[in-house]
Design a protein around this motif. Structure first.
Motif, PDB file in Angstrom:
ATOM      1  N   THR A 225       9.069   1.413 -13.464  1.00  0.00           N
ATOM      2  CA  THR A 225       8.930   1.347 -11.906  1.00  0.00           C
ATOM      3  C   THR A 225      10.433   0.702 -11.096  1.00  0.00           C
ATOM      4  O   THR A 225      11.337   1.035 -11.780  1.00  0.00           O
ATOM      5  N   GLY A 226       9.490   0.428  -9.920  1.00  0.00           N
ATOM      6  CA  GLY A 226      11.264   0.515  -9.390  1.00  0.00           C
ATOM      7  C   GLY A 226      11.516  -0.817  -9.564  1.00  0.00           C
ATOM      8  O   GLY A 226      12.942  -1.335  -8.986  1.00  0.00           O
ATOM      9  N   GLY A 227      11.397  -1.736 -10.620  1.00  0.00           N
ATOM     10  CA  GLY A 227      11.868  -2.768 -11.179  1.00  0.00           C
ATOM     11  C   GLY A 227      10.444  -3.863 -10.819  1.00  0.00           C
ATOM     12  O   GLY A 227       9.877  -4.621  -9.857  1.00  0.00           O
ATOM     13  N   PHE A 288      22.106  -2.208  -1.777  1.00  0.00           N
ATOM     14  CA  PHE A 288      21.028  -3.810  -2.485  1.00  0.00           C
ATOM     15  C   PHE A 288      20.113  -2.698  -3.645  1.00  0.00           C
ATOM     16  O   PHE A 288      19.125  -2.621  -3.579  1.00  0.00           O
ATOM     17  N   GLY A 289      19.616  -3.651  -4.919  1.00  0.00           N
ATOM     18  CA  GLY A 289      18.805  -3.356  -6.003  1.00  0.00           C
ATOM     19  C   GLY A 289      17.343  -4.416  -5.596  1.00  0.00           C
ATOM     20  O   GLY A 289      18.070  -5.056  -4.858  1.00  0.00           O
ATOM     21  N   ASP A 290      16.218  -3.720  -5.472  1.00  0.00           N
ATOM     22  CA  ASP A 290      15.437  -4.392  -5.640  1.00  0.00           C
ATOM     23  C   ASP A 290      14.101  -4.533  -6.245  1.00  0.00           C
ATOM     24  O   ASP A 290      14.005  -2.979  -7.298  1.00  0.00           O
ATOM     25  N   PRO A 291      14.250  -5.666  -6.915  1.00  0.00           N
ATOM     26  CA  PRO A 291      14.101  -6.989  -6.709  1.00  0.00           C
ATOM     27  C   PRO A 291      15.838  -7.359  -7.008  1.00  0.00           C
ATOM     28  O   PRO A 291      15.282  -9.442  -6.229  1.00  0.00           O
ATOM     29  N   GLU A 292      16.307  -7.219  -7.695  1.00  0.00           N
ATOM     30  CA  GLU A 292      17.284  -7.921  -7.556  1.00  0.00           C
ATOM     31  C   GLU A 292      18.242  -8.610  -6.303  1.00  0.00           C
ATOM     32  O   GLU A 292      18.691  -9.817  -6.256  1.00  0.00           O
ATOM     33  N   CYS A 293      17.662  -8.297  -5.696  1.00  0.00           N
ATOM     34  CA  CYS A 293      18.563  -8.743  -4.216  1.00  0.00           C
ATOM     35  C   CYS A 293      17.760 -10.342  -3.621  1.00  0.00           C
ATOM     36  O   CYS A 293      18.386 -11.004  -2.940  1.00  0.00           O
TER      37      CYS A 293
HETATM   38  N1  GLY Z   1      15.733  -2.432  -9.093  1.00  0.00           N
HETATM   39  C1  GLY Z   1      16.159  -1.328  -8.810  1.00  0.00           C
HETATM   40  C2  GLY Z   1      16.884  -0.502  -7.939  1.00  0.00           C
HETATM   41  O1  GLY Z   1      16.722  -0.747  -7.237  1.00  0.00           O
HETATM   42  O2  GLY Z   1      17.089   0.567  -7.939  1.00  0.00           O
END
Ligand code: GLY
Ligand code: AMP
Length: 428
Positions: A225-227, A288-293
């Protein structure tokens, strides 16, 4: 100052929330934003690939700073366009964003610079690609070269799967022109981590470490998934590793770009595979990564506007970041069926009970307001993000809040952050 944030995910909600805390910020616009962002910023009905419209908006409204969330705007050269009109914007120029936009470009640059990454070959001819996988054997990874919304990577456990992947990407054009070229690479084993840094093209200023959870189901089962959730810090990224990652990966990469006459300014995000002392780059992202952000912004204590300004003005050498030492975790709530087909327009219950929540933030992603009610509008809907005195406490707080939210079909992983607990326990 007046800021325009581009995007509509949990990442952008976290950025808007953080930017609002800067004493220098008077007004924030967000294009197109979501229901949660609408409470902090004025929403502008322009999508991230409407570069002309965004440019005209920024000129008309005399925007002092634009912050780009998603890669699509970068891939279309929004930063070059804004710069050409004398507008300040945070993110890499189009050529620098090639690091994310073309996997073949990124691999080539890494090879030139001696940056550790999976062994690979690049193909534009499907028959040659098939012959190569026959020669290397499975498991093997087949990747569409271009942007494919996180879906263009196929991990193939058998030769038959690899052949199928090549046919799907190159012959059936499953990802459109993104698959005109494929990168085929060695399958890497280990633990993944997300390493993000501000860079002004010369200096690399790392953010705190983070880890994403890409698969849809608990224990990393099901499709990517995207996260589905993230936490920071990631114990797998030890202090000694941070130094190595900066010196062996991040600096050589921006230096490789410099040699080609490209100055990378913005966030450089390396997706890493870590196994004992070995660290290899899986991919680069130009944002920025999402959800890491979300957990990162909750932990960042420095003024984000100051850091962005220093990046744009190439003054990062004099900047350091301060972080809340408490860990943070983000649990992503998704629509049932995501990352496949899912329903939208479901009313979300329970958000009101979390309005005064002290220990975290409910960041919105795919939400909209309809007749005064907040409803679902995307696959990833909310990011429930909390801090705690240790990882277990952050997890307990986040899931306590998650239990208050519901809509028909809501799905989330129940194991976000568990790996960090395992690590902290063994390292103590
Ligand atoms: N969480 C992975 C991305 O933002 O690509
Ligand atoms: P990417 O879009 O390149 O980040 O790939 C998506 C996901 O596929 C990564 O987060 C990894 O979980 C997995 N992946 C990509 N490349 C490899 C590889 N060479 N070996 C093992 N897993 C990989």
């Amino acid at each position: 100052m007046k800021i325009l944030v581009i995007g509509s995910g949990g990442r952008e909600h976290a950025l808007v929330w953080k930017l609002r805390q800067s004493p220098r910020v008077r007004k924030i616009y967000c294009a197109p934003g979501n229901a949660g962002i609408g409470e902090l910023a004025e929403l502008v009905p322009l999508v991230p690939d409407a570069i002309e419209g965004l440019l005209r908006f920024a000129i008309t409204k005399k925007i002092d700073l634009t912050v780009v969330g998603p890669e699509v705007s970068l891939s279309l050269g929004i930063v070059d366009q804004f710069n050409a009109h004398g507008l300040r914007i945070f993110g890499p120029v189009q050529q620098a964003a090639q690091l994310e936009v073309s996997k073949a470009f990124a691999k080539q640059l890494m090879q030139e610079q001696g940056v550790p990454t999976a062994a690979f070959a690049t193909f534009t001819d499907p028959t040659a690609a098939r012959n190569y996988v026959d020669q290397i054997g499975a498991p093997i990874v087949v990747k569409a070269d271009g942007l494919a919304a996180g879906k263009g990577v196929l991990i193939c456990h058998t030769l038959q799967e690899a052949h199928q992947a090549i046919d799907d990407i190159m012959r059936a054009h499953a990802f459109g022109t993104a698959g005109d070229r494929v990168v085929i690479e060695e399958f890497l084993e280990g633990e993944e981590a997300s390493f993000l840094a501000f860079t002004d093209g010369t200096t690399v200023l790392p953010l705190a470490s983070a880890q994403d959870h890409k698969r849809i189901f608990d224990n990393d089962q099901g499709p990517n998934t995207g996260g589905m959730g993230a936490y920071s810090p990631a114990p797998v990224v030890t202090l000694a590793l941070v130094d190595r990652i900066v010196n062996e990966i991040m600096l050589p990469t921006i230096q490789g770009l410099k040699r080609r006459g490209i100055t990378y300014k913005g966030i450089l995000y390396a997706g890493l595979m870590i196994r004992d002392a070995s660290v290899k780059v899986i991919e680069f992202n130009a944002r920025f990564g999402d959800p890491e952000c979300q957990p990162l912004m909750v932990r960042l204590q420095s003024d984000l506007v100051e850091v962005i300004d220093a990046t744009i003005d190439e003054r990062l050498a004099g900047v350091s970041l301060t972080w809340n030492p408490d860990p943070a975790i983000c649990v992503v709530l998704t629509a049932g069926g995501y990352p496949g087909h899912y329903e939208t327009g479901q009313p979300i219950a329970g958000l009101d009970t979390l309005r005064q929540w002290q220990s975290g933030m409910v960041f919105h992603a795919g939400t909209a307001k309809s007749d005064g009610q907040i409803v679902t509008k995307g696959g990833r809907v909310l990011g429930v993000t909390a801090t705690g005195k240790d990882v277990s406490a952050a997890i307990a707080t986040a899931y306590h809040a998650v239990a208050k939210i519901s809509w028909p079909g809501m799905h989330y992983r129940r194991d976000i952050g568990q790996r960090a607990i395992g690590r902290s326990d063994t390292s103590e």
